[in-house]
Design an enzyme around this catalytic site. Structure first.
Site, PDB file in Angstrom:
ATOM      1  N   LEU A  20       0.816  -1.210   0.000  1.00 35.76           N
ATOM      2  CA  LEU A  20       0.000   0.000   0.000  1.00 35.76           C
ATOM      3  C   LEU A  20       0.853   1.265   0.000  1.00 35.76           C
ATOM      4  O   LEU A  20       0.540   2.231  -0.702  1.00 35.76           O
ATOM      5  CB  LEU A  20      -0.931   0.001   1.213  1.00 35.76           C
ATOM      6  N   ASP A  39      11.069   3.736   4.436  1.00 37.89           N
ATOM      7  CA  ASP A  39      10.930   2.293   4.630  1.00 37.89           C
ATOM      8  C   ASP A  39      12.220   1.749   5.217  1.00 37.89           C
ATOM      9  O   ASP A  39      13.319   2.105   4.766  1.00 37.89           O
ATOM     10  CB  ASP A  39      10.629   1.580   3.310  1.00 37.89           C
ATOM     11  N   ASP A  74      14.135   4.985  11.464  1.00 34.78           N
ATOM     12  CA  ASP A  74      13.137   4.228  12.217  1.00 34.78           C
ATOM     13  C   ASP A  74      12.125   5.201  12.812  1.00 34.78           C
ATOM     14  O   ASP A  74      12.424   5.915  13.770  1.00 34.78           O
ATOM     15  CB  ASP A  74      13.821   3.418  13.310  1.00 34.78           C
ATOM     16  N   TYR A 172      -2.477  -6.654  16.779  1.00 36.79           N
ATOM     17  CA  TYR A 172      -2.706  -5.830  15.600  1.00 36.79           C
ATOM     18  C   TYR A 172      -4.048  -5.089  15.693  1.00 36.79           C
ATOM     19  O   TYR A 172      -4.135  -3.886  15.425  1.00 36.79           O
ATOM     20  CB  TYR A 172      -2.671  -6.727  14.363  1.00 36.79           C
ATOM     21  N   LYS A 176      -4.569  -1.059  15.812  1.00 36.71           N
ATOM     22  CA  LYS A 176      -5.340  -0.374  14.774  1.00 36.71           C
ATOM     23  C   LYS A 176      -6.543   0.366  15.352  1.00 36.71           C
ATOM     24  O   LYS A 176      -6.954   1.413  14.838  1.00 36.71           O
ATOM     25  CB  LYS A 176      -5.786  -1.370  13.711  1.00 36.71           C
ATOM     26  N   THR A 206      -1.386  -7.266   0.191  1.00 41.40           N
ATOM     27  CA  THR A 206      -0.059  -6.844   0.617  1.00 41.40           C
ATOM     28  C   THR A 206       0.644  -8.057   1.223  1.00 41.40           C
ATOM     29  O   THR A 206       0.060  -9.139   1.335  1.00 41.40           O
ATOM     30  CB  THR A 206      -0.144  -5.734   1.691  1.00 41.40           C
TER      31      THR A 206
END
Length: 304
Positions: A20, A39, A74, A172, A176, A206
């Site tokens: 994404l 990244d 980072d 996760y 989120k 992904t």
């Protein structure tokens, strides 16, 4: 077809080396934005590190005539997040849009979920949203105080797991969900500085989804519309990151295939008020009556 909707803007995209994030970076560049491609080049579980993915996306953008620079700091550290903002300002002279996208998975059922796996996922998703947001906000506040109120935009990346829950993804899903709360607070706090903050809950193919949901994420053959291509999500992100989205803030959008949905979160439903303290039995009876009148919640992903 491009419309140069982001001409003159500078956008930072975290986790932009693949999936994404890469799709967002390329889409912003196609609409005229200058891009900072962040990244770390880590593996699916967040281990390892390589500068290649970020630089490859930068090379793609430049090959198409755009402007981009790689950033391999980072963003879960103060130093890395601060340098993300400074690279944008030092290279391109400004910062207009921040897309928080970086993340990885360490899926386990709760009884098997190690504390380190909990902390790692919270760090990259939730702290990895907070720190870039904090440092970008400080920059935009300084701009406002200097008489240069920006038309700034932040797009955070939540997930259906954060809105509904997902079996085997307690860390996760919690991270989120936290991103949604962070989005709402940031939208309210940062409006005075010309900043709009929204979140998306994307569904796309992904590294994080193509294994977990292999059947539904597989690319079709024969020129059929690829509903799960990450590029399907990017147009909404680009619009939210542009000045054309003026007045839109504090909202959560689900984006999947050719569908865009405005998500409506917690709000008061059926209510009972005794006007005095309930007994436990009375409270239970009232709760059952209210539940009978309320809509059913959406199903948790993976629940049977």
């Amino acid at each position: 077809m491009t419309t140069a909707i982001c001409a003159g803007r500078v956008a930072v995209v975290t986790g932009a080396g693949r999936g994404l994030g890469r799709a967002h970076a390329l889409a912003f560049a196609a609409e005229g934005a200058k891009i900072v491609v962040n990244d770390l080049g880590v593996g699916l579980d967040g281990t390892g590190r390589a500068s290649g993915p970020a630089q490859q996306v930068v090379d793609e953008i430049r090959a198409l005539g755009g402007e981009a620079v790689a950033h391999d700091g980072d963003i879960t550290t103060t130093e890395g997040a601060a340098s993300l903002v400074s690279v944008a300002v030092d290279t391109f002279g400004r910062l207009d849009t921040l897309v928080n996208n970086a993340g990885f998975l360490r899926d386990r059922m709760l009884v098997n979920l190690d504390e380190d796996d909990w902390d790692a996922v919270m760090r990259v998703h939730l702290k990895g949203h907070f720190l870039p947001l904090k440092h970008a906000a400080a920059h935009w506040r300084a701009e406002t105080k200097a008489g240069r109120t920006p038309e700034a935009r932040v797009i955070n990346t939540s997930s259906g797991a954060g809105l509904l829950g997902s079996v085997g993804q307690g860390n996760y899903a919690a991270a989120k969900a936290g991103i949604v709360g962070l989005t709402l607070v940031a939208s309210a706090e940062m409006a005075r500085y010309g900043v709009q903050v929204n979140a998306i809950a994307p569904a796309a193919r992904t590294r994080m989804t193509e294994q977990t949901f292999a059947d539904s994420m597989a690319a079709p053959e024969g020129g059929v519309f690829d509903a799960m291509a990450p590029e399907n999500v990017s147009p909404l992100v680009v619009w939210l990151g542009s000045s054309a989205s003026a007045g839109v803030t504090g909202r959560v959008f689900e984006a999947e295939a050719g569908r865009i949905t405005v998500m409506e979160g917690w709000r008061p439903g059926p209510t009972a008020d005794k006007g005095a303290r309930w007994t436990p039995a009375e409270a239970g009876g009232a709760a059952l009556r209210l539940l009978a009148a309320a809509g059913a919640p959406g199903p948790v992903y993976g629940a049977r």
